[in-house]
Motif scaffolding. Structure first.
Motif, PDB file in Angstrom:
ATOM      1  N   ARG A   1       9.091   6.356  -5.401  1.00  0.00           N
ATOM      2  CA  ARG A   1       8.498   5.387  -6.310  1.00  0.00           C
ATOM      3  C   ARG A   1       7.384   4.639  -5.586  1.00  0.00           C
ATOM      4  N   VAL A   2       6.181   4.706  -6.131  1.00  0.00           N
ATOM      5  CA  VAL A   2       5.009   4.105  -5.505  1.00  0.00           C
ATOM      6  C   VAL A   2       4.474   2.985  -6.389  1.00  0.00           C
ATOM      7  N   ALA A   3       4.353   1.802  -5.816  1.00  0.00           N
ATOM      8  CA  ALA A   3       3.714   0.681  -6.502  1.00  0.00           C
ATOM      9  C   ALA A   3       2.282   0.559  -6.006  1.00  0.00           C
ATOM     10  N   VAL A   4       1.328   0.714  -6.916  1.00  0.00           N
ATOM     11  CA  VAL A   4      -0.091   0.535  -6.605  1.00  0.00           C
ATOM     12  C   VAL A   4      -0.485  -0.824  -7.170  1.00  0.00           C
ATOM     13  N   ILE A   5      -0.702  -1.773  -6.284  1.00  0.00           N
ATOM     14  CA  ILE A   5      -0.921  -3.163  -6.677  1.00  0.00           C
ATOM     15  C   ILE A   5      -2.284  -3.609  -6.162  1.00  0.00           C
ATOM     16  N   TYR A   6      -3.080  -4.214  -7.039  1.00  0.00           N
ATOM     17  CA  TYR A   6      -4.462  -4.492  -6.655  1.00  0.00           C
ATOM     18  C   TYR A   6      -5.007  -5.709  -7.372  1.00  0.00           C
ATOM     19  N   TYR A   7      -6.106  -6.219  -6.839  1.00  0.00           N
ATOM     20  CA  TYR A   7      -6.952  -7.157  -7.558  1.00  0.00           C
ATOM     21  C   TYR A   7      -8.332  -6.539  -7.664  1.00  0.00           C
ATOM     22  N   SER A   8      -8.946  -6.667  -8.832  1.00  0.00           N
ATOM     23  CA  SER A   8     -10.305  -6.186  -9.041  1.00  0.00           C
ATOM     24  C   SER A   8     -11.026  -7.158  -9.948  1.00  0.00           C
ATOM     25  N   ALA A   9     -12.222  -7.564  -9.556  1.00  0.00           N
ATOM     26  CA  ALA A   9     -13.013  -8.472 -10.392  1.00  0.00           C
ATOM     27  C   ALA A   9     -13.830  -7.688 -11.406  1.00  0.00           C
ATOM     28  N   THR A  10     -14.679  -6.783 -10.932  1.00  0.00           N
ATOM     29  CA  THR A  10     -15.590  -6.091 -11.843  1.00  0.00           C
ATOM     30  C   THR A  10     -15.224  -4.629 -12.093  1.00  0.00           C
ATOM     31  N   GLY A  11     -14.151  -4.135 -11.461  1.00  0.00           N
ATOM     32  CA  GLY A  11     -13.650  -2.809 -11.815  1.00  0.00           C
ATOM     33  C   GLY A  11     -13.687  -1.752 -10.742  1.00  0.00           C
TER      34      GLY A  11
ATOM     35  N   SER B   1       9.483   2.499  -3.356  1.00  0.00           N
ATOM     36  CA  SER B   1       9.818   3.013  -2.024  1.00  0.00           C
ATOM     37  C   SER B   1       8.572   3.166  -1.163  1.00  0.00           C
ATOM     38  N   ALA B   2       7.388   2.881  -1.727  1.00  0.00           N
ATOM     39  CA  ALA B   2       6.130   2.897  -0.977  1.00  0.00           C
ATOM     40  C   ALA B   2       5.119   2.036  -1.725  1.00  0.00           C
ATOM     41  N   TYR B   3       4.114   1.554  -0.978  1.00  0.00           N
ATOM     42  CA  TYR B   3       3.133   0.632  -1.542  1.00  0.00           C
ATOM     43  C   TYR B   3       1.708   1.057  -1.228  1.00  0.00           C
ATOM     44  N   ALA B   4       0.817   0.805  -2.189  1.00  0.00           N
ATOM     45  CA  ALA B   4      -0.626   0.897  -1.965  1.00  0.00           C
ATOM     46  C   ALA B   4      -1.227  -0.400  -2.501  1.00  0.00           C
ATOM     47  N   PHE B   5      -1.914  -1.132  -1.645  1.00  0.00           N
ATOM     48  CA  PHE B   5      -2.518  -2.399  -2.031  1.00  0.00           C
ATOM     49  C   PHE B   5      -4.035  -2.300  -1.927  1.00  0.00           C
TER      50      PHE B   5
ATOM     51  N   ASN C   1      10.693  -0.497   6.762  1.00  0.00           N
ATOM     52  CA  ASN C   1      10.544   0.963   6.878  1.00  0.00           C
ATOM     53  C   ASN C   1       9.964   1.636   5.634  1.00  0.00           C
ATOM     54  N   LYS C   2       9.398   0.871   4.720  1.00  0.00           N
ATOM     55  CA  LYS C   2       8.730   1.486   3.564  1.00  0.00           C
ATOM     56  C   LYS C   2       7.260   1.743   3.910  1.00  0.00           C
ATOM     57  N   PRO C   3       6.727   2.915   3.572  1.00  0.00           N
ATOM     58  CA  PRO C   3       5.313   3.207   3.843  1.00  0.00           C
ATOM     59  C   PRO C   3       4.382   2.332   3.004  1.00  0.00           C
ATOM     60  N   ALA C   4       3.246   1.991   3.597  1.00  0.00           N
ATOM     61  CA  ALA C   4       2.245   1.188   2.893  1.00  0.00           C
ATOM     62  C   ALA C   4       0.852   1.627   3.313  1.00  0.00           C
ATOM     63  N   THR C   5      -0.071   1.566   2.369  1.00  0.00           N
ATOM     64  CA  THR C   5      -1.465   1.925   2.639  1.00  0.00           C
ATOM     65  C   THR C   5      -2.362   0.947   1.893  1.00  0.00           C
ATOM     66  N   SER C   6      -3.656   0.903   2.256  1.00  0.00           N
ATOM     67  CA  SER C   6      -4.545  -0.089   1.662  1.00  0.00           C
ATOM     68  C   SER C   6      -5.935   0.485   1.421  1.00  0.00           C
ATOM     69  N   PHE C   7      -6.668  -0.157   0.501  1.00  0.00           N
ATOM     70  CA  PHE C   7      -8.004   0.293   0.119  1.00  0.00           C
ATOM     71  C   PHE C   7      -8.822  -0.896  -0.348  1.00  0.00           C
ATOM     72  N   THR C   8     -10.160  -0.726  -0.377  1.00  0.00           N
ATOM     73  CA  THR C   8     -11.014  -1.883  -0.656  1.00  0.00           C
ATOM     74  C   THR C   8     -12.374  -1.452  -1.200  1.00  0.00           C
ATOM     75  N   SER C   9     -13.141  -2.443  -1.632  1.00  0.00           N
ATOM     76  CA  SER C   9     -14.533  -2.259  -2.033  1.00  0.00           C
ATOM     77  C   SER C   9     -15.306  -3.520  -1.681  1.00  0.00           C
ATOM     78  N   SER C  10     -16.565  -3.336  -1.313  1.00  0.00           N
ATOM     79  CA  SER C  10     -17.436  -4.478  -1.037  1.00  0.00           C
ATOM     80  C   SER C  10     -18.810  -4.208  -1.633  1.00  0.00           C
ATOM     81  N   LEU C  11     -19.640  -5.227  -1.668  1.00  0.00           N
ATOM     82  CA  LEU C  11     -20.993  -5.055  -2.178  1.00  0.00           C
ATOM     83  C   LEU C  11     -21.814  -4.161  -1.252  1.00  0.00           C
ATOM     84  N   ASN C  12     -21.719  -4.412   0.058  1.00  0.00           N
ATOM     85  CA  ASN C  12     -22.533  -3.712   1.044  1.00  0.00           C
ATOM     86  C   ASN C  12     -21.687  -2.814   1.935  1.00  0.00           C
TER      87      ASN C  12
END
Length: 200
Positions: A4-14, A77-81, A112-123
Motif C-alpha cells: 500500500r503506497v500513500a502518495v501525499i503532496y502539496y501543489s500550488a499550480t499543478g 506500507s510505503a510513502y511518496a511525498f 522500516n517503511k520505504p519513503a521517497t520524495s519529489f519536487t518542482s521549482s521555478l528554476n
C-alpha cells in the motif's frame, strides 16, 4: 500480500500534482494499492486569487483529490511525498501536515517503511535537491528506509538525471514534460518494487 503506497503532496499550480499522479500510476503498475492525497491549502484566498494558475488548480482538485489524513499514513506500507520548493525547503502546507505526526512517530508507525520524495521549482537551480534532502530529514527521524531513484535506469538521464528524486523546473508556466513524467512513473515503480522485496 498487496503493498500500500500513500502518495501525499502539496501543489500550488499543478506541477507537483502532475508528478504525483505519474508516480502513483507507476506504483499501481506494480499492483500496489495507492492513495493519492493532497494536503490542505493554508494560503488565504487573496493570495490564491492573485495567481490565476493557482486558483485554477485549487478549484480543479478540491473535489477530485481527497485531503490527506493521518489514517492514510497508518494504512500505507510505503510513502511518496512531493512539494514545490520554498526557498530550498518544504512548503508550509506539507510541513504542517507532517508536523501532526508526532503520535504516529512515537508509536513506531513509520519504522522500516520505504519513503521517497519529489519536487518542482521555478528554476533549474531553484533548490530542488535541497528540498528533497529537507524532506528526507523527516524520514530519518521517522525511521524510514529512504528509496531514491539513483542512477538505476537510463530514462532518468533524459529527465535531468536527479538521483535524489524526480524534479521539474517549470519555467513558470510549463507542465512536466514526457521525460520527467516517465521518471516519476519509474520512481513509483521503483518504490513499489523495493517495498515488495522488503515485505517478502
Amino acid at each position: 500480500m498487496s503493498i500500500r503506497v500513500a502518495v501525499i503532496y502539496y501543489s500550488a499550480t499543478g506541477n507537483v500534482h502532475a508528478l504525483a499522479e505519474a508516480l502513483a500510476k507507476g506504483a499501481e503498475s506494480r499492483n500496489a494499492e495507492v492513495r493519492l492525497r493532497r494536503v490542505e491549502e493554508l494560503a488565504p484566498d487573496s493570495a490564491i486569487d492573485a495567481n490565476p494558475a493557482w486558483r485554477a488548480h485549487v478549484d480543479a482538485t478540491k473535489n477530485s483529490v481527497p485531503v490527506a489524513t493521518l489514517e492514510d499514513l497508518e494504512w500505507a506500507s510505503a510513502y511518496a511525498f512531493g512539494t514545490p520548493t520554498r526557498f530550498g525547503n518544504v512548503s508550509s502546507q506539507l510541513k504542517q501536515f507532517m508536523d501532526q505526526t508526532g503520535g504516529l512517530w512515537q508509536a513506531g508507525v513509520f519504522h522500516n517503511k520505504p519513503a521517497t520524495s519529489f519536487t518542482s521549482s521555478l528554476n533549474r537551480h531553484g533548490g530542488q535537491e535541497s528540498t528533497i534532502l529537507s524532506l528526507n530529514n523527516v524520514f530519518y527521524h521517522w525511521g524510514n528506509i529512504i528509496v531514491p531513484p539513483g542512477y538505476t535506469d537510463p530514462l532518468l538521464f533524459a529527465a535531468g538525471g536527479n538521483p535524489y528524486g524526480t524534479s521539474w523546473p517549470s519555467g513558470g508556466n510549463e507542465r512536466p514534460d514526457g521525460a520527467t513524467l516517465d521518471a516519476a512513473h519509474y520512481q513509483g515503480r521503483h518504490l513499489a518494487d523495493i517495498t515488495t522485496q522488503l515485505a517478502s
